[in-house]
Structure formats: C-alpha cells, structure tokens
Design a protein around this motif. Structure first.
Motif, PDB file in Angstrom:
ATOM      1  N   PHE A 177       0.891  -1.215   0.018  1.00  0.00           N
ATOM      2  CA  PHE A 177      -0.076  -0.114  -0.130  1.00  0.00           C
ATOM      3  C   PHE A 177       0.742   1.227  -0.027  1.00  0.00           C
ATOM      4  O   PHE A 177       0.352   2.362  -0.186  1.00  0.00           O
ATOM      5  CB  PHE A 177      -1.039  -0.018   1.262  1.00  0.00           C
ATOM      6  CG  PHE A 177      -2.286  -0.640   1.092  1.00  0.00           C
ATOM      7  CD1 PHE A 177      -2.425  -1.593  -0.043  1.00  0.00           C
ATOM      8  CD2 PHE A 177      -3.292  -0.361   1.866  1.00  0.00           C
ATOM      9  CE1 PHE A 177      -3.836  -2.391  -0.070  1.00  0.00           C
ATOM     10  CE2 PHE A 177      -4.542  -0.755   1.586  1.00  0.00           C
ATOM     11  CZ  PHE A 177      -4.855  -1.838   0.513  1.00  0.00           C
ATOM     12  N   CYS A 233       1.821   1.503  -4.048  1.00  0.00           N
ATOM     13  CA  CYS A 233       0.731   1.374  -4.786  1.00  0.00           C
ATOM     14  C   CYS A 233       0.284   3.106  -5.132  1.00  0.00           C
ATOM     15  O   CYS A 233       0.237   3.756  -4.258  1.00  0.00           O
ATOM     16  CB  CYS A 233      -0.554   0.851  -4.281  1.00  0.00           C
ATOM     17  SG  CYS A 233      -1.989   0.912  -5.335  1.00  0.00           S
ATOM     18  N   ALA A 249      -2.315   3.593  -7.522  1.00  0.00           N
ATOM     19  CA  ALA A 249      -3.812   3.560  -7.746  1.00  0.00           C
ATOM     20  C   ALA A 249      -4.101   3.982  -9.059  1.00  0.00           C
ATOM     21  O   ALA A 249      -5.091   4.737  -9.627  1.00  0.00           O
ATOM     22  CB  ALA A 249      -4.824   4.387  -6.873  1.00  0.00           C
ATOM     23  N   TRP A 269     -11.281  -1.503  -4.697  1.00  0.00           N
ATOM     24  CA  TRP A 269     -10.749  -0.269  -4.174  1.00  0.00           C
ATOM     25  C   TRP A 269     -10.926   0.029  -2.969  1.00  0.00           C
ATOM     26  O   TRP A 269     -12.054  -0.256  -2.322  1.00  0.00           O
ATOM     27  CB  TRP A 269     -11.611   1.009  -4.992  1.00  0.00           C
ATOM     28  CG  TRP A 269     -10.893   1.392  -6.527  1.00  0.00           C
ATOM     29  CD1 TRP A 269     -11.706   1.442  -7.567  1.00  0.00           C
ATOM     30  CD2 TRP A 269      -9.519   1.583  -6.819  1.00  0.00           C
ATOM     31  NE1 TRP A 269     -10.907   1.540  -8.576  1.00  0.00           N
ATOM     32  CE2 TRP A 269      -9.509   1.907  -8.160  1.00  0.00           C
ATOM     33  CE3 TRP A 269      -8.407   1.593  -6.036  1.00  0.00           C
ATOM     34  CZ2 TRP A 269      -8.714   2.062  -9.061  1.00  0.00           C
ATOM     35  CZ3 TRP A 269      -7.251   1.789  -6.956  1.00  0.00           C
ATOM     36  CH2 TRP A 269      -7.258   1.919  -8.301  1.00  0.00           C
ATOM     37  N   THR A 271      -7.739   5.369   1.098  1.00  0.00           N
ATOM     38  CA  THR A 271      -6.454   5.706   2.053  1.00  0.00           C
ATOM     39  C   THR A 271      -6.405   7.231   2.073  1.00  0.00           C
ATOM     40  O   THR A 271      -5.528   7.661   1.624  1.00  0.00           O
ATOM     41  CB  THR A 271      -5.635   4.881   1.734  1.00  0.00           C
ATOM     42  OG1 THR A 271      -5.210   5.212   0.505  1.00  0.00           O
ATOM     43  CG2 THR A 271      -5.618   3.308   1.955  1.00  0.00           C
ATOM     44  N   SER A 284      -1.123   7.658  -2.895  1.00  0.00           N
ATOM     45  CA  SER A 284      -2.527   7.923  -3.545  1.00  0.00           C
ATOM     46  C   SER A 284      -3.538   7.808  -2.440  1.00  0.00           C
ATOM     47  O   SER A 284      -3.158   7.268  -1.182  1.00  0.00           O
ATOM     48  CB  SER A 284      -2.515   6.926  -4.535  1.00  0.00           C
ATOM     49  OG  SER A 284      -2.709   5.367  -4.009  1.00  0.00           O
ATOM     50  N   LYS A 320      -6.445   2.428  -2.697  1.00  0.00           N
ATOM     51  CA  LYS A 320      -5.411   1.476  -3.027  1.00  0.00           C
ATOM     52  C   LYS A 320      -6.255   0.231  -3.616  1.00  0.00           C
ATOM     53  O   LYS A 320      -7.300   0.241  -3.540  1.00  0.00           O
ATOM     54  CB  LYS A 320      -4.745   0.949  -1.731  1.00  0.00           C
ATOM     55  CG  LYS A 320      -4.107   1.994  -1.113  1.00  0.00           C
ATOM     56  CD  LYS A 320      -2.880   2.547  -1.769  1.00  0.00           C
ATOM     57  CE  LYS A 320      -2.262   3.777  -0.873  1.00  0.00           C
ATOM     58  NZ  LYS A 320      -1.330   4.269  -1.688  1.00  0.00           N
ATOM     59  N   ASP A 343      -6.970  -3.300  -3.216  1.00  0.00           N
ATOM     60  CA  ASP A 343      -7.138  -4.117  -2.095  1.00  0.00           C
ATOM     61  C   ASP A 343      -7.299  -5.346  -2.574  1.00  0.00           C
ATOM     62  O   ASP A 343      -8.368  -5.823  -3.108  1.00  0.00           O
ATOM     63  CB  ASP A 343      -8.140  -3.659  -0.963  1.00  0.00           C
ATOM     64  CG  ASP A 343      -8.113  -4.112   0.415  1.00  0.00           C
ATOM     65  OD1 ASP A 343      -6.999  -4.967   0.436  1.00  0.00           O
ATOM     66  OD2 ASP A 343      -8.926  -4.075   1.275  1.00  0.00           O
TER      67      ASP A 343
END
Length: 108
Positions: A47, A50, A52, A67, A70, A76, A79, A81
């Motif tokens: 994370f 990432c 996104a 999605w 965060t 971003s 993330k 997920d």
C-alpha cells in the motif's frame, strides 16, 4: 522501488477484510508514520508503493481487487485491495501491468 518479495517473513501487524497486513518496508517510500504495509498473503499489495492507477483491477480476470480508500496517504488516496485473493488463478496479469511493481503473487 517495488514490493519487498520477502514481505511474508515480516511481522503481521493486522487483519483487513480477511487478509493479513504485513509490516511496512524497513525504509518505506513514504514517511514511516504514514506507512500502511503490505496487504495480502497470496496476492500482496504494498500500500505504500501503490499509486492507484487501476491497471491491476482491470487486468485481473477473477476480480481479486477492490478499491479501498486511504485518505491522506502520500502515494495515493485509494489502493487496490486484494480482498478476494483466494480466487487468484496465478495468471500474473496484475504483476505484469503494475507500473510501480507494488504487487507480488505466490501460491499458498
């Protein structure tokens, strides 16, 4: 800098949507106090790496990703997920399209 391929040997710091969260990299690409770690065991998404762009979500034929918001994260504010990592068919499409190498896939 991509995902640490040895993240599975790091401490588990939590659980989210049925998957483990592993400790962030020793020197995450974001400030340590904002680091979120790696989500998932079979399909791991760092994370903190990432950005996104959504390419993994589009590429995955079995809908492993969803999605996750965060807010305030420096890389971003959402993330990809791996909430459905058990469905992974190990095609590696997500790994191959991730522009920042934030994903690692290994069979259990």
């Amino acid at each position: 800098m991509g995902i640490d391929p040895n993240y599975r040997s790091k401490p588990v710091i939590g659980d989210h949507s049925g998957h483990k969260i592993y400790s962030p990299q020793d020197q995450p690409p974001v400030p340590k106090e904002k680091a979120l770690g790696v989500h998932g065991t079979i399909v791991g998404v760092d994370f903190d790496v990432c950005i996104a762009d959504g390419s993994c979500i589009t590429a995955c034929p079995v809908n492993v990703f969803q999605w996750f918001d965060t807010p305030g994260h420096p890389a971003s504010e959402k993330k990809a997920d791996p909430i459905n990592e058990q469905a992974c068919i190990f095609c590696m499409a997500c790994v191959n399209v991730c522009p920042v190498a934030a994903i690692d896939v290994k069979p259990p």
